[in-house]
Scaffold this active site. Sequence first.
Site, short mmCIF file in Angstrom:
data_model
loop_
_atom_site.label_atom_id
_atom_site.label_comp_id
_atom_site.label_asym_id
_atom_site.label_seq_id
_atom_site.Cartn_x
_atom_site.Cartn_y
_atom_site.Cartn_z
N GLY B 62 0.80 -1.22 0.00
CA GLY B 62 0.00 0.00 0.00
C GLY B 62 0.83 1.27 0.00
N ASN B 117 4.47 5.94 -11.54
CA ASN B 117 3.84 4.66 -11.22
C ASN B 117 2.34 4.78 -11.49
OD1 ASN B 117 2.65 2.48 -10.05
ND2 ASN B 117 3.55 2.76 -8.02
N CYS B 120 -1.62 3.07 -9.58
CA CYS B 120 -2.36 3.60 -8.44
C CYS B 120 -3.82 3.82 -8.81
CB CYS B 120 -1.75 4.94 -8.01
SG CYS B 120 -0.01 4.81 -7.59
N LYS B 157 5.33 3.88 -16.00
CA LYS B 157 5.39 2.47 -15.60
C LYS B 157 3.99 1.87 -15.58
CE LYS B 157 7.08 -0.70 -12.10
NZ LYS B 157 7.79 -0.86 -10.85
C1 LIG Z 1 7.11 -5.18 -1.99
C2 LIG Z 1 7.00 -4.48 -3.30
C3 LIG Z 1 6.84 -3.11 -3.36
C4 LIG Z 1 6.71 -2.45 -4.58
N1 LIG Z 1 6.58 -1.11 -4.58
C5 LIG Z 1 6.48 -0.45 -5.78
C6 LIG Z 1 6.40 0.96 -5.83
O1 LIG Z 1 6.43 1.65 -4.81
N2 LIG Z 1 6.28 1.55 -7.05
C7 LIG Z 1 6.27 0.83 -8.22
O2 LIG Z 1 6.17 1.40 -9.29
N3 LIG Z 1 6.38 -0.51 -8.19
C8 LIG Z 1 6.48 -1.16 -7.01
N4 LIG Z 1 6.61 -2.54 -7.00
C9 LIG Z 1 6.67 -3.27 -8.27
C10 LIG Z 1 8.13 -3.54 -8.66
O3 LIG Z 1 8.83 -2.35 -8.90
C11 LIG Z 1 8.19 -4.42 -9.91
O4 LIG Z 1 7.57 -3.73 -10.98
C12 LIG Z 1 7.52 -5.76 -9.73
O5 LIG Z 1 7.73 -6.24 -8.44
C13 LIG Z 1 8.00 -6.81 -10.74
O6 LIG Z 1 9.38 -7.00 -10.65
P1 LIG Z 1 10.07 -8.18 -9.78
O7 LIG Z 1 9.43 -9.45 -10.21
O8 LIG Z 1 11.53 -8.09 -10.10
O9 LIG Z 1 9.78 -7.87 -8.35
C14 LIG Z 1 6.74 -3.20 -5.79
C15 LIG Z 1 6.90 -4.58 -5.73
C16 LIG Z 1 7.03 -5.23 -4.52
C17 LIG Z 1 7.20 -6.72 -4.52
#
Ligand SMILES: Cc1cc2nc3c(=O)[nH]c(=O)nc-3n(C[C@H](O)[C@H](O)[C@H](O)COP(=O)(O)O)c2cc1C
Lengths: 313, 313, 285, 285
Positions: B62, B117, B120, B157
């Site tokens: 969140g 991002n 949201c 994104k």
């Molecule tokens: C715990 C967590 C927090 C995340 N927080 C954000 C965020 O604040 N903003 C965002 O654009 N993506 C956020 N993401 C998405 C990641 O940046 C990424 O796009 C997504 O996890 C897929 O990549 P991965 O498989 O390498 O984790 C978050 C992902 C995770 C798992």
Amino acid sequence: MELPNPVLTAAGCGGTGRELAHFYDLRRLGAFVTRSITVTPRAGRPTPRMAETPSGLLTGVGLQGPGVDAFLERELPWLAQRGVRTIVSIGGSTVSEYTTLARRLADEHAIMAVEVNLSCPNAEDRGRVFGRDGSAAAEVVSAVRAVTRYDVPVIAKLPPDVTDIVAVARSCVDGGADALTLINTPLGMSIDVDAMRPALAAGVGGLSGPAVRPLAVRCVWQVHAALPGVPIVGVGGVATGRDALELILAGACAVGVGTAMFQDPYACLRVLRELEELLRERGFDRVADAVGLAHRPAGPGLRETDDLEESSL
Amino acid sequence: MELPNPVLTAAGCGGTGRELAHFYDLRRLGAFVTRSITVTPRAGRPTPRMAETPSGLLTGVGLQGPGVDAFLERELPWLAQRGVRTIVSIGGSTVSEYTTLARRLADEHAIMAVEVNLSCPNAEDRGRVFGRDGSAAAEVVSAVRAVTRYDVPVIAKLPPDVTDIVAVARSCVDGGADALTLINTPLGMSIDVDAMRPALAAGVGGLSGPAVRPLAVRCVWQVHAALPGVPIVGVGGVATGRDALELILAGACAVGVGTAMFQDPYACLRVLRELEELLRERGFDRVADAVGLAHRPAGPGLRETDDLEESSL
Amino acid sequence: MAASPVQVTGTVLTTRQVDAYHALTVVAPGIADRFRPGHFVTVAVGGPGSSMITRRALSIHDVTPDYGGTVELVFSVRGPGTAWLAGLRARDTLDLVGPLGRPFPLPRDPCTCVLVGWEYGSAPLFALGDVLQRRGCRIDFMLGAKTADRVFGALRARRMAETTTLVTEDGSLGLRGTVIDVLPGVIADTRADVVYASGPMPVLRGATAVAVEFGIPIQVAVEESMACGIGICMTCVVPVIGEDGVTRMVRACTEGPVFRGERVRFGDVGTIPFDALGAPGGRHA
Amino acid sequence: MAASPVQVTGTVLTTRQVDAYHALTVVAPGIADRFRPGHFVTVAVGGPGSSMITRRALSIHDVTPDYGGTVELVFSVRGPGTAWLAGLRARDTLDLVGPLGRPFPLPRDPCTCVLVGWEYGSAPLFALGDVLQRRGCRIDFMLGAKTADRVFGALRARRMAETTTLVTEDGSLGLRGTVIDVLPGVIADTRADVVYASGPMPVLRGATAVAVEFGIPIQVAVEESMACGIGICMTCVVPVIGEDGVTRMVRACTEGPVFRGERVRFGDVGTIPFDALGAPGGRHA
Ligand SMILES: Cc1cc2nc3c(=O)[nH]c(=O)nc-3n(C[C@H](O)[C@H](O)[C@H](O)COP(=O)(O)O)c2cc1C
Ligand SMILES: Cc1cc2nc3c(=O)[nH]c(=O)nc-3n(C[C@H](O)[C@H](O)[C@H](O)COP(=O)(O)OP(=O)(O)OC[C@H]3O[C@@H](n4cnc5c(N)ncnc54)[C@H](O)[C@@H]3O)c2cc1C
Ligand SMILES: Cc1cc2nc3c(=O)[nH]c(=O)nc-3n(C[C@H](O)[C@H](O)[C@H](O)COP(=O)(O)OP(=O)(O)OC[C@H]3O[C@@H](n4cnc5c(N)ncnc54)[C@H](O)[C@@H]3O)c2cc1C
Ligand SMILES: Cc1cc2nc3c(=O)[nH]c(=O)nc-3n(C[C@H](O)[C@H](O)[C@H](O)COP(=O)(O)O)c2cc1C
Ligand code: FES
Ligand code: FES
């Protein structure tokens, strides 16, 4: 549609039935769901048709099959003679192909239900997949419903990679779908970093297996919340009784097992056995008592979940 | 935007930077991408915020964070003082919140790029996620672009769970996005079959980790095919150099590493080392030479992939 | 399928290194019982909780009646699945399904058979040779590989066969060259009546061309990527010409892996030939 | 974090069963060196190619200087990750990151300390007891569990402590009851100056209520699900009242796992208290 148990094969993952019958009697299944039958024979896609991904399988088979004539001549009678409860999946590239297929099936008495595979590209809309467009999906469903015997349910099967699964599901129900199957495979891709080419000849493919289970649970949950009266067959990554129970608690009243059968030919029977044990442990007499139970309002001390927006962050 | 190497942290997965700095010097990263900064402090969602799924992780944090004031006061200066190349991610619930954030960042000289991002929920559209709606996404991007310094790229994104990722990507580019990051987490769900409740307090969550890599590769591939001139940061399930190369061959010019850092704090450096080795083995001098290479027309004996419709079956 | 396959949790009896290959002997009674040369098994890899969800297909090299029945598998490490197999130790368990596929058909009457194997593709040919000899056939081996250490089973071939011809691409063992270069001489010398071949597609294609040239039948065991091995996933198809002259995309796992060489459209493997049944824009039933 | 954590590929030295628990001793020098009581490690589970992608957090039970430094972990099998750990054998390798978290703060001057542990939560208290004793403190143990076999470390407690009180929910060992029932008597009898507690939230909540009642400080080691253990994922948060009186959602892995008991809003764990910093509709900075 009354099934003696809630475990089905997933469309296209159980062959013609003959192959699995080497391992067990198919009457032990809730129902056998056929591969998606097409109007004419289809040779499918070139190989390679598969690539393994983490906890997943990417396939691009291209609905290879013998066409509806050969299906009705050689495959359905075999199932019918053995008393296998059969749900026939159909796939088309135009609304009229779906209608043709449903009409051909209308005279068959051995069919429990017709499952409409809406993950097929619509030749009349630049290959846009029917199930990604609520109105195209509804059009197919109502065309099929119109020519299908009143006592044979029409089940609409949807892919998860849409902006709003609830909207598409609702269109299908408004179009006359008696039930929904969620989910078909989302579109995925894998690249062979040695050949520096897509791993599948078709480029993209359908992602299945445990990797997609969270997507299936989410779709079942969302659709059950919005359309609580509509029966849902939950499909996607089911490999154990716990996985099946997850989908049931989210709102499915039956589950389909696909990719897990490739790893374990007995997967359906094992899932059923494990599910029955889990239901018993939890004091449920019938599957129906567990359907959608995870939606119940949080009791004292339990956490409220329903007032939050559904974003992924 | 010139980066010394193509490996970034994924937004929200690298904390404030201080935590990873216990393990290595963050200047060794292509860039550090912050968590999504919000206008006011956010406490995020209740716990449990995580559940493991097969080869995946489901989270519902969140966007917990200190708000832009505290970020500019305590977090950005820390990164800037250490010479860490920083991309700031921003998240809002209205277009005007995004604009406010971009304005606040406009005076900061230490920022390499702003990542928007778009996963949201839009408070002004019944919580519909911006990135699931091309025009809402474009509106945010152009508002941010308008107030961001001309020499600071704006990166949009996007989440993968939309009907047409190419259409949304195109809207963002038309709205002024200089680059795209693909993918954010698709919406998933897991149910605790013992508690018979959603495993996350938030109910649904974002699915990340190797399980989603095929979705990321597919999105990067489709968008690169449609918009070959637009730089793409590939994110989703990267845990090894081979995974990074997969995204690069599909069309990404840089890759983000998220969930893999939870398992291996050194993941970014290891991915970079492995990637460099793979590129060397294949005779590439520069990453740029490999970007999108899997799209090249099939040579003699190679299989044609481009003329097939993109359905998952 | 010739025999109904079974799923067995086997126990690893021994593990050995044979040249460039790993050999596993696994106690798997139900499978050993039903074995005929050319059958294969699929094995689950990675252990419980593995992210590898598909089974790996391996030819059965041999069976013995020990401990109720053992099967021997021979493999090289290609990726993570075979790497995991290579790490198994005696007493570990291995989950197998088999026997799978259509085995090598045997000649009705004694005749002269050339057995052509390339790298680990040679593995299923020795049990075949045994059966052929028991039926009074003369057998001659031709074993090949890229390099010397990858020629599998040369010793055993020499013990069994009338003649054994070795061939490597780099000339590091036996003759230098390919199947096409060497097989004609072997067929001519042995006056072969039939060829059995097992190996990668280009080798099978070459061997088939040679056999057709000599006007003798050839049976080939093909290898296509397989997600299930039991005929339900349709990933393993090869374009094969049927008795009726119609090309169909048939499953290598159940209709094969052994086919009559001249029926396989090797040149079209990895495509859908335009004249195949159900090809896009092609003819329909 | 008190000390910079390191990633170590440790070798399992011994595995033992201790009542209902498994104990693993792992050679992990960099971690043992930096250890202070209350630290934990995270371990990678499932081996290469596993579908389990998150590390599991385990308290460090003890360290020794043997082989350059070993750490001992004590755990019960809860799910697939701990089941895999239970299957490790001597000489297997284990990937650890540690030491992690904020360790137990120590009193400046000698005093009387009650150490309250519930089930495997007791594990980190023995190393703590050693350090306290070395500083001249008197220690008294109170160990509890649902059933007798799940009381961890009673023997060692008896050897170390002035008094050891055992409590089980079913009365199968020691007193029958809960922490709330029994702790007041222990504090009164020992005239404790401070309480240290480790176990599940309800136990910590109860112990904190008792300590507050007696007006003595309490340090608690909390357990929340953790995806990273190093402070970057924000999954492990607990509502904690800061020095400034403001409640924040703070990370159990880096700001904790040890907190002053009265600062943790146990009643609100699993919620975002309406008055927390950044709560929806709540106050802002
Ligand atoms: C715990 C967590 C927090 C995340 N927080 C954000 C965020 O604040 N903003 C965002 O654009 N993506 C956020 N993401 C998405 C990641 O940046 C990424 O796009 C997504 O996890 C897929 O990549 P991965 O498989 O390498 O984790 C978050 C992902 C995770 C798992
Ligand atoms: C009928 C048959 C018999 C075989 N017999 C042998 C044998 O006796 N000895 C031997 O060493 N190898 C044999 N193979 C090839 C063997 O199956 C592959 O080497 C193995 O599956 C590779 O797995 P991996 O995880 O190591 O490699 P990866 O390349 O990482 O495998 C990834 C995925 O692709 C599939 N795959 C990749 N290549 C092949 C292939 N050529 N055939 C089938 N599936 C493939 C795997 O099953 C897996 O799902 C046989 C294949 C078939 C079809
Ligand atoms: C700081 C800390 C110290 C701990 N020390 C010990 C110890 O000394 N001995 C011991 O037996 N257990 C300890 N635990 C709990 C231990 O981490 C969990 O039992 C373990 O992660 C469960 O993994 P699993 O795969 O067996 O079970 P599953 O329930 O299947 O785990 C699935 C996922 O949930 C996470 N998870 C589930 N429960 C917990 C939990 N309570 N805490 C953290 N993550 C959880 C797992 O890490 C994993 O990602 C500790 C937890 C924390 C946070
Ligand atoms: C090889 C293969 C073939 C499939 N064929 C069909 C099909 O013909 N019709 C259909 O509706 N779904 C088809 N599917 C999708 C499955 O029915 C199922 O929806 C999907 O695989 C997710 O379930 P699983 O994870 O249990 O496999 C196919 C899936 C696979 C892997
Ligand atoms: S491998 Fe599945 S049909 Fe052949
Ligand atoms: S476990 Fe990741 S921040 Fe605490």
